[in-house]
Design an enzyme around this catalytic site. Structure first.
Site, PDB file in Angstrom:
ATOM      1  N   CYS A 155      -4.028 -42.172  53.766  1.00 21.78           N
ATOM      2  CA  CYS A 155      -3.823 -40.750  53.577  1.00 21.78           C
ATOM      3  C   CYS A 155      -3.860 -39.987  54.895  1.00 21.78           C
ATOM      4  CB  CYS A 155      -4.874 -40.197  52.617  1.00 21.78           C
ATOM      5  SG  CYS A 155      -6.524 -40.547  53.145  1.00 21.78           S
ATOM      6  N   SER A 170      -8.746 -50.938  42.018  1.00 17.45           N
ATOM      7  CA  SER A 170      -7.457 -50.270  41.959  1.00 17.45           C
ATOM      8  C   SER A 170      -6.373 -51.340  42.039  1.00 17.45           C
ATOM      9  CB  SER A 170      -7.371 -49.312  43.149  1.00 17.45           C
ATOM     10  OG  SER A 170      -6.163 -48.613  43.098  1.00 17.45           O
ATOM     11  N   ALA A 171      -5.534 -51.413  41.005  1.00 20.17           N
ATOM     12  CA  ALA A 171      -4.589 -52.539  40.901  1.00 20.17           C
ATOM     13  C   ALA A 171      -3.604 -52.621  42.060  1.00 20.17           C
ATOM     14  CB  ALA A 171      -3.821 -52.433  39.582  1.00 20.17           C
ATOM     15  N   HIS A 172      -3.235 -51.454  42.624  1.00 17.01           N
ATOM     16  CA  HIS A 172      -2.193 -51.524  43.657  1.00 17.01           C
ATOM     17  C   HIS A 172      -2.683 -52.149  44.959  1.00 17.01           C
ATOM     18  CE1 HIS A 172      -3.090 -47.908  46.310  1.00 17.01           C
ATOM     19  NE2 HIS A 172      -3.757 -47.521  45.239  1.00 17.01           N
TER      20      HIS A 172
HETATM   21  N1  PLP Z   1     -11.500 -46.553  47.926  1.00 21.79           N
HETATM   22  C1  PLP Z   1     -10.953 -47.294  48.912  1.00 21.79           C
HETATM   23  C2  PLP Z   1     -11.852 -48.112  49.785  1.00 21.79           C
HETATM   24  C3  PLP Z   1      -9.575 -47.304  49.123  1.00 21.79           C
HETATM   25  O1  PLP Z   1      -9.062 -48.045  50.103  1.00 21.79           O
HETATM   26  C4  PLP Z   1      -8.762 -46.515  48.273  1.00 21.79           C
HETATM   27  C5  PLP Z   1      -7.298 -46.465  48.474  1.00 21.79           C
HETATM   28  O2  PLP Z   1      -6.837 -46.067  49.549  1.00 21.79           O
HETATM   29  C6  PLP Z   1      -9.378 -45.770  47.243  1.00 21.79           C
HETATM   30  C7  PLP Z   1     -10.733 -45.812  47.109  1.00 21.79           C
HETATM   31  C8  PLP Z   1      -8.573 -44.920  46.298  1.00 21.79           C
HETATM   32  O3  PLP Z   1      -7.993 -45.714  45.311  1.00 21.79           O
HETATM   33  P1  PLP Z   1      -6.856 -45.166  44.324  1.00 21.79           P
HETATM   34  O4  PLP Z   1      -5.586 -45.239  45.119  1.00 21.79           O
HETATM   35  O5  PLP Z   1      -6.840 -46.140  43.197  1.00 21.79           O
HETATM   36  O6  PLP Z   1      -7.234 -43.819  43.882  1.00 21.79           O
END
Ligand code: PLP
Length: 375
Positions: free
Chosen positions: A327, A199-201
């Site tokens: 979250c 995930s780029a962010h």
């Molecule tokens: N998996 C992990 C370990 C993460 O830390 C996150 C982001 O909080 C995600 C998945 C979800 O990624 P995305 O924000 O690209 O949906």
């Protein structure tokens, strides 16, 4: 008010070069990559250059990278595909996965009557690999999905060890590598792993863009229908600017990795020393020897009733960090990760996740500690 951002496991600040790249593509390369005219071909070229750059940074083939809206989508797709396309009858995972994996496994497990096995977790967040081997030895068609770096406590999984076990027993291996891609070296060709996600962010790139790594030879079906993009397996007009921004962010992450990693590891060590000096005994949640360099999860010796107010109080002072995964911040529910690892009395104590990037300094940690002392 001066602000302090110590929540880099939730998301990261974009690098200026990434912002410049995105702005350039938005203004210059606006063609639809599916169009056959020069505008379209140009935009398509931007996408394919980005794909090659990402693949070369991770040691895989360009065709093994499929762009998605982020890691939640990529995790959902891979797990669903393991059930529908690879006909696994069992999924082995843990209760400390990110919800993007955990809830997907629970939901699909129910929908498709798949056996779901959760591995035991030690109180330092490490996964019981002997239990994994015992389960794999039963020779049931299986997907193993285990995250590389835990996003709340930073415990690191040994991908080679798990991948070799999966190979030995013919199980598919998926790892949620969101917290480590861009922050640790990968040589995907050599790693015994079938699926990974990014995930780029999380590595100073834009939001709403990520990718699935799908090892060559594994044919997955689309999760959605309606277009030929990404060879028809992930249709929808591509966010060309986001894809280019992500590739730029990954390239910069890897060209700066060794310097930034040692700088960030120094910040983490400074935070542990300073918190200990300020509060006496602090307890690091997760593995002391096997914790990732940018995540520090600490349990502070404070009264339980302060646990709920602590983030709010810090936020009032412009200090951003997290209690559990992003979250969950603001929610009164205990973190599902800490709940799995800690004794009941420790779960109720204030635990903070402090996560660093190269944009932080020791002064940020000093500000945090001064604020914590007044709570
Ligand atoms: N998996 C992990 C370990 C993460 O830390 C996150 C982001 O909080 C995600 C998945 C979800 O990624 P995305 O924000 O690209 O949906």
């Amino acid at each position: 008010m001066n602000t302090v951002y110590l929540d880099n496991a939730a998301t990261t600040q974009l690098r200026p070069e990434v912002v410049a790249e995105i702005a350039k593509v938005l203004s210059e390369d606006f063609g639809n990559p599916s169009s056959t005219h020069s505008f379209g071909r140009h935009a398509k070229g931007v996408i394919e250059t980005a794909r090659k750059s990402i693949a070369s940074n991770l040691g895989c083939l360009a065709q093994e990278i499929v762009f998605t809206s982020g890691a939640t989508e990529a995790n959902n797709w891979i797990i669903k595909s393991a059930i529908s396309d690879f006909k696994v009858e069992r999924i082995i995972t843990t209760k400390i996965e990110h919800h993007a994996v955990l809830e997907t496994v629970e939901h699909l497990g129910r929908e498709f009557s798949i056996d779901v096995q959760f591995l035991n977790i030690a109180n330092n967040g490490e996964v019981d690999l002997s239990q994994l081997e015992a389960l794999l030895a039963e020779n049931v068609p299986t997907l193993v999905t285990l995250m590389h770096v835990n996003n709340e406590v930073g415990t690191v999984l040994d991908l080679v060890k798990v991948g070799n076990l999966c190979r030995q027993y013919n199980a598919y291996f998926h790892s949620d590598t969101v917290q480590s891609i861009g922050k640790a070296e990968f040589d995907l060709k050599q790693l015994p792993i079938d699926f990974a996600v990014a995930s780029a962010h999380k590595f100073h790139g834009p939001k709403g863009i990520g990718f699935a790594y799908i090892r060559k030879g594994l044919i997955v079906n689309p999760m959605m229908f309606g277009g030929e993009q990404e060879k028809g397996i992930r249709p929808g007009t591509e966010g060309v600017h986001n894809i280019a921004g992500m590739a730029k962010a990954l390239e910069l992450s890897y060209s700066n990795l060794s310097d930034e990693r040692s700088y960030i590891a120094g910040l983490k060590a400074y935070a542990v020393t300073s918190l200990t000096k300020a509060f006496g005994e602090i307890k690091v949640n997760g593995s002391a020897e096997n914790g990732f360099y940018n995540i520090l999860n600490v349990c502070l010796p404070m009264e339980e009733q302060k646990a709920l107010m602590i983030l709010f109080n810090l936020d009032m002072r412009g200090i951003a960090l997290s209690r559990g995964s992003a979250c969950q911040s603001g929610s009164a529910k205990p973190s599902h990760v800490l709940a799995e690892m800690l004794a009941d009395e420790d779960i109720r104590k204030p635990s903070l996740r402090i996560s660093f990037s190269h944009y932080n300094s020791k002064a940020d940690i000093d500000v945090l500690i001064e604020a914590l002392k007044t709570i």
